[in-house]
Design a protein around this motif. Structure first.
Motif, PDB file in Angstrom:
ATOM      1  N   ALA A   1      91.484  83.285  83.444  1.00  0.00           N
ATOM      2  CA  ALA A   1      91.266  83.119  84.880  1.00  0.00           C
ATOM      3  C   ALA A   1      92.508  83.536  85.668  1.00  0.00           C
ATOM      4  O   ALA A   1      92.393  84.124  86.750  1.00  0.00           O
ATOM      5  CB  ALA A   1      90.901  81.668  85.187  1.00  0.00           C
TER       6      ALA A   1
ATOM      7  N   ARG B   1      88.075  77.195  88.226  1.00  0.00           N
ATOM      8  CA  ARG B   1      87.695  76.615  89.521  1.00  0.00           C
ATOM      9  C   ARG B   1      88.932  76.204  90.308  1.00  0.00           C
ATOM     10  O   ARG B   1      89.066  76.523  91.497  1.00  0.00           O
ATOM     11  CB  ARG B   1      86.792  75.402  89.300  1.00  0.00           C
ATOM     12  CG  ARG B   1      86.320  74.748  90.609  1.00  0.00           C
ATOM     13  CD  ARG B   1      85.534  73.473  90.341  1.00  0.00           C
ATOM     14  NE  ARG B   1      86.357  72.420  89.778  1.00  0.00           N
ATOM     15  CZ  ARG B   1      87.154  71.623  90.503  1.00  0.00           C
ATOM     16  NH1 ARG B   1      87.245  71.780  91.828  1.00  0.00           N
ATOM     17  NH2 ARG B   1      87.861  70.678  89.922  1.00  0.00           N
TER      18      ARG B   1
ATOM     19  N   ASP C   1      92.155  90.473  91.049  1.00  0.00           N
ATOM     20  CA  ASP C   1      91.266  90.492  92.218  1.00  0.00           C
ATOM     21  C   ASP C   1      91.935  89.975  93.496  1.00  0.00           C
ATOM     22  O   ASP C   1      91.318  89.964  94.561  1.00  0.00           O
ATOM     23  CB  ASP C   1      89.974  89.716  91.925  1.00  0.00           C
ATOM     24  CG  ASP C   1      90.168  88.203  91.766  1.00  0.00           C
ATOM     25  OD1 ASP C   1      91.178  87.654  92.236  1.00  0.00           O
ATOM     26  OD2 ASP C   1      89.281  87.559  91.152  1.00  0.00           O
TER      27      ASP C   1
ATOM     28  N   GLY D   1      92.604  86.478  88.395  1.00  0.00           N
ATOM     29  CA  GLY D   1      93.068  86.196  89.745  1.00  0.00           C
ATOM     30  C   GLY D   1      94.145  87.157  90.208  1.00  0.00           C
ATOM     31  O   GLY D   1      94.187  87.541  91.378  1.00  0.00           O
TER      32      GLY D   1
ATOM     33  N   ARG E   1      91.137  78.724  92.127  1.00  0.00           N
ATOM     34  CA  ARG E   1      90.614  79.336  93.343  1.00  0.00           C
ATOM     35  C   ARG E   1      90.716  78.403  94.564  1.00  0.00           C
ATOM     36  O   ARG E   1      90.290  78.775  95.657  1.00  0.00           O
ATOM     37  CB  ARG E   1      89.146  79.756  93.136  1.00  0.00           C
ATOM     38  CG  ARG E   1      88.962  80.742  91.995  1.00  0.00           C
ATOM     39  CD  ARG E   1      87.556  81.312  91.949  1.00  0.00           C
ATOM     40  NE  ARG E   1      87.356  82.310  92.991  1.00  0.00           N
ATOM     41  CZ  ARG E   1      87.687  83.608  92.870  1.00  0.00           C
ATOM     42  NH1 ARG E   1      88.241  84.051  91.745  1.00  0.00           N
ATOM     43  NH2 ARG E   1      87.487  84.453  93.860  1.00  0.00           N
TER      44      ARG E   1
ATOM     45  N   LYS F   1      94.125  82.165  99.518  1.00  0.00           N
ATOM     46  CA  LYS F   1      94.010  83.482  98.874  1.00  0.00           C
ATOM     47  C   LYS F   1      95.372  84.186  98.867  1.00  0.00           C
ATOM     48  O   LYS F   1      96.070  84.218  99.868  1.00  0.00           O
ATOM     49  CB  LYS F   1      92.989  84.346  99.597  1.00  0.00           C
ATOM     50  CG  LYS F   1      92.738  85.696  98.913  1.00  0.00           C
ATOM     51  CD  LYS F   1      91.636  86.459  99.623  1.00  0.00           C
ATOM     52  CE  LYS F   1      91.440  87.839  99.005  1.00  0.00           C
ATOM     53  NZ  LYS F   1      91.098  87.797  97.581  1.00  0.00           N
TER      54      LYS F   1
ATOM     55  N   THR G   1      93.019  86.924  94.176  1.00  0.00           N
ATOM     56  CA  THR G   1      92.968  85.477  94.403  1.00  0.00           C
ATOM     57  C   THR G   1      94.362  84.886  94.275  1.00  0.00           C
ATOM     58  O   THR G   1      94.787  84.039  95.076  1.00  0.00           O
ATOM     59  CB  THR G   1      92.029  84.814  93.376  1.00  0.00           C
ATOM     60  OG1 THR G   1      90.723  85.363  93.504  1.00  0.00           O
ATOM     61  CG2 THR G   1      91.974  83.312  93.591  1.00  0.00           C
TER      62      THR G   1
END
Length: 318
Positions: free
Chosen positions: A248, A224, A255, A252, A227, A231, A257
């Motif tokens: 995570a 969490r 993708d 990230g 993010r 971005k 992030t």
């Protein structure tokens, strides 16, 4: 002839072993002609558990720079009174509960490399912002692909952990015009201190991690929180890998992030062949070297000997 007091002092002189002197630190000891007390024996290299047990026979104080001290070592070396961990985060290398059970005091040498680590984190941030390592690899491979990057002045940086290293990083980032939002578990009298970690992270273009690893901070940057920044942000970690949720983090990077991870620490070191970070083009990696400067090593040795003097003083008073 020696008097009784002199013989008693010699009888109670503590013997120390520096278990794992690296080539880099050995070079500094020689070039700077740093003092090595007669009571200190230096072992060069990285002993395994069996070798460490042999080396520790009859030793009162153990200096450790990067070697894990297991329960087996503690049990097999009853003469040990203290371990001086040459750095911070001793719990990563020594089970503190086991040490306490064996009556072994554990000391650390904080602060010796604050500037060195902060400068390395700063260098990683710039390398990521301008894709320095990426273009270097491309040029070496025969490709010429000029690539744009992020201008850092005016961008928000979230500094997670405002101890000596984090505070130094905050001053450096502020000096180039970055908007600093710093968080730590202990409130700080600094203009950039933010009392809520989520607010500090929110919208940041850069996140730099400088916390100690404890049960409370392990995984503090979870899926969490990873993010919350802007971005495509840059994540810099020169502290401990376990502060960040690795799955995570890798998601990230894939993708988008997280735009770039600049890492000096990893869950397992050295990196195994095929490690996923090595396959990520948007990752800049260094070999847990942030603290490794001549000036920092010299200060580390000075603080290690001060800790040894403290142990000797306490022993003499018992």
């Amino acid at each position: 002839m020696k008097d009784e007091n002199e013989m008693a002092r010699e009888e109670h002189q503590l013997r120390a072993l520096f278990a794992d002197c690296t080539e880099e630190l050995a070079l500094v000891l020689r070039e700077k002609n740093l003092r090595v007390p007669d009571a200190v024996t230096i072992n060069y290299g990285s002993p395994n558990e069996r070798e460490l047990i042999t080396l520790c026979h009859g030793i009162d104080v153990l200096f450790v720079e990067h070697t894990v001290v297991t329960r087996a070592v503690l049990d097999a070396c009853p003469s040990l009174r203290a371990i001086i961990f040459m750095g911070t985060g001793a719990g990563t290398y020594i089970d503190l509960a086991d040490a306490a059970r064996c009556g072994v005091q554990v000391l650390t040498t904080p602060g010796y490399g604050d500037r060195a680590v902060a400068e390395h984190a700063f260098a990683l941030m710039f390398a990521a912002a301008r894709r320095v390592a990426v273009m270097d690899r491309q040029i070496r491979a025969g490709e010429w692909l000029p690539t744009g990057g992020l201008q850092l002045a005016g961008e928000k940086i979230a500094i997670i952990g405002l101890g000596g290293i984090g505070a130094t990083m905050a001053h450096m980032a502020s000096s180039i015009g970055m908007k600093v939002a710093g968080w730590s578990r202990t409130p700080r009298e600094e203009p950039w201190f933010v009392g809520n970690i989520d607010l500090a992270l929110n919208g940041a273009s850069v996140v730099s991690v400088h916390l100690s690893l404890t049960d409370e901070t392990r995984g503090i940057l979870d899926a969490r929180r990873l993010r919350l920044p802007a971005k495509g942000y840059i994540l810099v970690n020169t502290a401990r890998a376990a502060l960040v949720d690795e799955e995570a983090l890798l998601r990230g990077l894939v993708d988008g992030t997280i735009g770039h991870a600049a890492l000096d620490v990893f869950p397992d070191e050295p990196l195994a062949s095929g490690n996923p970070y090595a396959r990520q083009e948007n990752a800049t990696l260094t070999a847990h070297a942030a603290y490794m400067t001549s000036a920092a090593y010299e200060e580390l040795w000075r603080r290690t000997l001060l800790a040894f003097e403290r142990v000797k003083t306490e022993s003499a008073q018992q």
